[in-house]
Design a protein around this motif. Structure first.
Motif, mmCIF file in Angstrom:
data_model
loop_
_atom_site.group_PDB
_atom_site.id
_atom_site.type_symbol
_atom_site.label_atom_id
_atom_site.label_comp_id
_atom_site.label_asym_id
_atom_site.label_seq_id
_atom_site.Cartn_x
_atom_site.Cartn_y
_atom_site.Cartn_z
ATOM 1 N N ALA A 150 0.833 -1.204 0.000
ATOM 2 C CA ALA A 150 0.000 0.000 0.000
ATOM 3 C C ALA A 150 0.866 1.253 0.000
ATOM 4 O O ALA A 150 0.584 2.234 -0.704
ATOM 5 C CB ALA A 150 -0.926 -0.009 1.215
ATOM 6 N N LEU A 151 1.943 1.220 0.764
ATOM 7 C CA LEU A 151 2.852 2.362 0.866
ATOM 8 C C LEU A 151 3.471 2.702 -0.478
ATOM 9 O O LEU A 151 3.583 3.871 -0.854
ATOM 10 C CB LEU A 151 3.947 2.027 1.885
ATOM 11 N N THR A 152 3.877 1.670 -1.200
ATOM 12 C CA THR A 152 4.571 1.872 -2.471
ATOM 13 C C THR A 152 3.625 1.930 -3.667
ATOM 14 O O THR A 152 4.064 2.212 -4.785
ATOM 15 C CB THR A 152 5.587 0.745 -2.705
ATOM 16 N N GLY A 153 2.340 1.640 -3.436
ATOM 17 C CA GLY A 153 1.374 1.651 -4.524
ATOM 18 C C GLY A 153 1.560 0.514 -5.507
ATOM 19 O O GLY A 153 1.106 0.586 -6.643
ATOM 20 N N ARG A 154 2.230 -0.544 -5.061
ATOM 21 C CA ARG A 154 2.434 -1.732 -5.898
ATOM 22 C C ARG A 154 1.672 -2.900 -5.274
ATOM 23 O O ARG A 154 1.733 -3.108 -4.063
ATOM 24 C CB ARG A 154 3.915 -2.108 -5.991
ATOM 25 N N LYS A 155 1.004 -3.669 -6.095
ATOM 26 C CA LYS A 155 0.155 -4.731 -5.557
ATOM 27 C C LYS A 155 0.939 -5.935 -5.066
ATOM 28 O O LYS A 155 0.478 -6.678 -4.205
ATOM 29 C CB LYS A 155 -0.863 -5.180 -6.612
ATOM 30 N N SER A 156 2.127 -6.143 -5.606
ATOM 31 C CA SER A 156 2.851 -7.359 -5.230
ATOM 32 C C SER A 156 4.346 -7.122 -5.060
ATOM 33 O O SER A 156 5.153 -8.008 -5.312
ATOM 34 C CB SER A 156 2.616 -8.450 -6.288
ATOM 35 N N LEU A 157 4.717 -5.914 -4.631
ATOM 36 C CA LEU A 157 6.139 -5.651 -4.417
ATOM 37 C C LEU A 157 6.669 -6.540 -3.291
ATOM 38 O O LEU A 157 7.668 -7.230 -3.444
ATOM 39 C CB LEU A 157 6.357 -4.177 -4.066
ATOM 40 N N ALA A 158 5.976 -6.489 -2.154
ATOM 41 C CA ALA A 158 6.307 -7.393 -1.053
ATOM 42 C C ALA A 158 5.353 -8.571 -1.133
ATOM 43 O O ALA A 158 4.150 -8.400 -1.307
ATOM 44 C CB ALA A 158 6.167 -6.673 0.291
ATOM 45 N N ARG A 159 5.889 -9.754 -1.027
ATOM 46 C CA ARG A 159 5.068 -10.950 -1.162
ATOM 47 C C ARG A 159 4.165 -11.129 0.056
ATOM 48 O O ARG A 159 4.628 -11.069 1.186
ATOM 49 C CB ARG A 159 5.941 -12.192 -1.334
ATOM 50 N N THR A 160 2.882 -11.326 -0.194
ATOM 51 C CA THR A 160 1.968 -11.645 0.881
ATOM 52 C C THR A 160 1.692 -13.136 0.849
ATOM 53 O O THR A 160 1.704 -13.763 -0.202
ATOM 54 C CB THR A 160 0.637 -10.873 0.736
ATOM 55 N N ASN B 23 14.649 -8.329 3.091
ATOM 56 C CA ASN B 23 14.424 -7.896 1.715
ATOM 57 C C ASN B 23 14.631 -6.387 1.584
ATOM 58 O O ASN B 23 14.013 -5.600 2.316
ATOM 59 C CB ASN B 23 13.019 -8.285 1.256
ATOM 60 N N TYR B 24 15.503 -6.017 0.641
ATOM 61 C CA TYR B 24 15.852 -4.621 0.408
ATOM 62 C C TYR B 24 15.136 -4.092 -0.835
ATOM 63 O O TYR B 24 15.131 -4.740 -1.884
ATOM 64 C CB TYR B 24 17.366 -4.484 0.200
ATOM 65 N N PHE B 25 14.557 -2.884 -0.700
ATOM 66 C CA PHE B 25 13.917 -2.201 -1.825
ATOM 67 C C PHE B 25 14.526 -0.813 -1.956
ATOM 68 O O PHE B 25 14.710 -0.107 -0.957
ATOM 69 C CB PHE B 25 12.402 -2.090 -1.610
ATOM 70 N N ASP B 26 14.850 -0.442 -3.176
ATOM 71 C CA ASP B 26 15.392 0.889 -3.469
ATOM 72 C C ASP B 26 14.232 1.815 -3.807
ATOM 73 O O ASP B 26 13.439 1.525 -4.724
ATOM 74 C CB ASP B 26 16.363 0.818 -4.646
ATOM 75 N N VAL B 27 14.120 2.919 -3.079
ATOM 76 C CA VAL B 27 13.040 3.880 -3.294
ATOM 77 C C VAL B 27 13.613 5.115 -3.970
ATOM 78 O O VAL B 27 14.282 5.937 -3.338
ATOM 79 C CB VAL B 27 12.349 4.271 -1.967
ATOM 80 N N GLY B 28 13.405 5.211 -5.273
ATOM 81 C CA GLY B 28 13.819 6.379 -6.029
ATOM 82 C C GLY B 28 15.296 6.695 -5.964
ATOM 83 O O GLY B 28 15.703 7.837 -6.199
#
Length: 222
Positions: A69-79, A90-95
């Motif tokens: 929800a934070l990133t506006g992606r439906k499956s960025l983090a696996r549920t 898990n590392y994600f690069d934000v901009g």
């Protein structure tokens, strides 16, 4: 007869950020958010060349849903309906500006003992040694409040001198009366933790409540 001034609640709810902060958060997360890597050992951490924030919470607290929800992606983090499935940092690069870090879910008793020990060792090493970590967001299911396993993580954050902020999830699942009951328990518990950030954020991934505020908090972190 004069009455004493009412004292502010310890650990009040986070105020709505000013418009410029909300816009900074919107712009940050409207840009690219990319998965970098999953880390299973401290030696695999990416270079500490930017600030980072991490998300911690017991299994099935709604961490992946909130990150999506934070990133506006439906499956960025696996549920997953299977608690304890995420076994990596898990590392994600934000901009290109910061790292968003998804820590392994904790507190799932049915996970193999050796796996639990690996998670605990990895979490301790990460939390105590990552100099670019600005804040840990500790997610608490609002239906249940702070459990013993959450308090253990908070104790570790205290010892590691890592500021943490409680984010209550799934607020839409309970009544206002139940919400107040949980808030009372959370406030009382946080008074025992010196590393606790002095505000609480209430969220609902399904309804979007608190998401814009969380974006603004992260975007304006130094």
């Amino acid at each position: 007869m004069t009455h004493p001034e009412p004292q502010p609640l310890p650990f009040p709810l986070t105020d709505t950020p000013p418009p410029e902060d909300l816009e900074a958060g919107r712009k940050l997360f409207a840009g690219d958010v990319d998965f970098v890597k999953g880390v299973v050992a401290i030696s695999g951490l990416p270079p500490a060349d930017r600030i980072e924030v991490c998300f911690a919470g017991r299994s099935n607290v709604g961490k992946s849903s909130l990150i999506n929800a934070l990133t506006g992606r439906k499956s960025l983090a696996r549920t997953s309906n299977t608690p304890g499935r995420t076994q990596e940092i898990n590392y994600f690069d934000v901009g290109g500006q910061l790292f968003l870090v998804d820590l392994p879910g904790y507190g799932y008793a049915e996970a193999p003992v050796n796996i639990v020990k690996q998670w605990q060792a990895l979490l301790k090493a990460y939390l105590s040694g990552r100099v670019t970590l600005r804040r840990a967001f500790v997610l608490i299911d609002m239906r249940h409040g702070i459990k013993a396993v959450d308090a253990e993580i908070m104790d570790l954050l205290n010892k590691s001198a890592v500021t943490f902020q409680v984010v209550l999830t799934k607020a839409d699942k309970i009544s206002k009366t139940e919400q107040e009951r949980t808030l009372k328990q959370v406030r009382e518990t946080l008074q025992k933790h010196p590393a606790a950030f002095p505000e609480i954020l209430v969220t609902s991934s399904e309804k979007g409540d608190g998401v814009a505020t969380l974006r603004a908090l992260i975007a304006t972190m130094q």
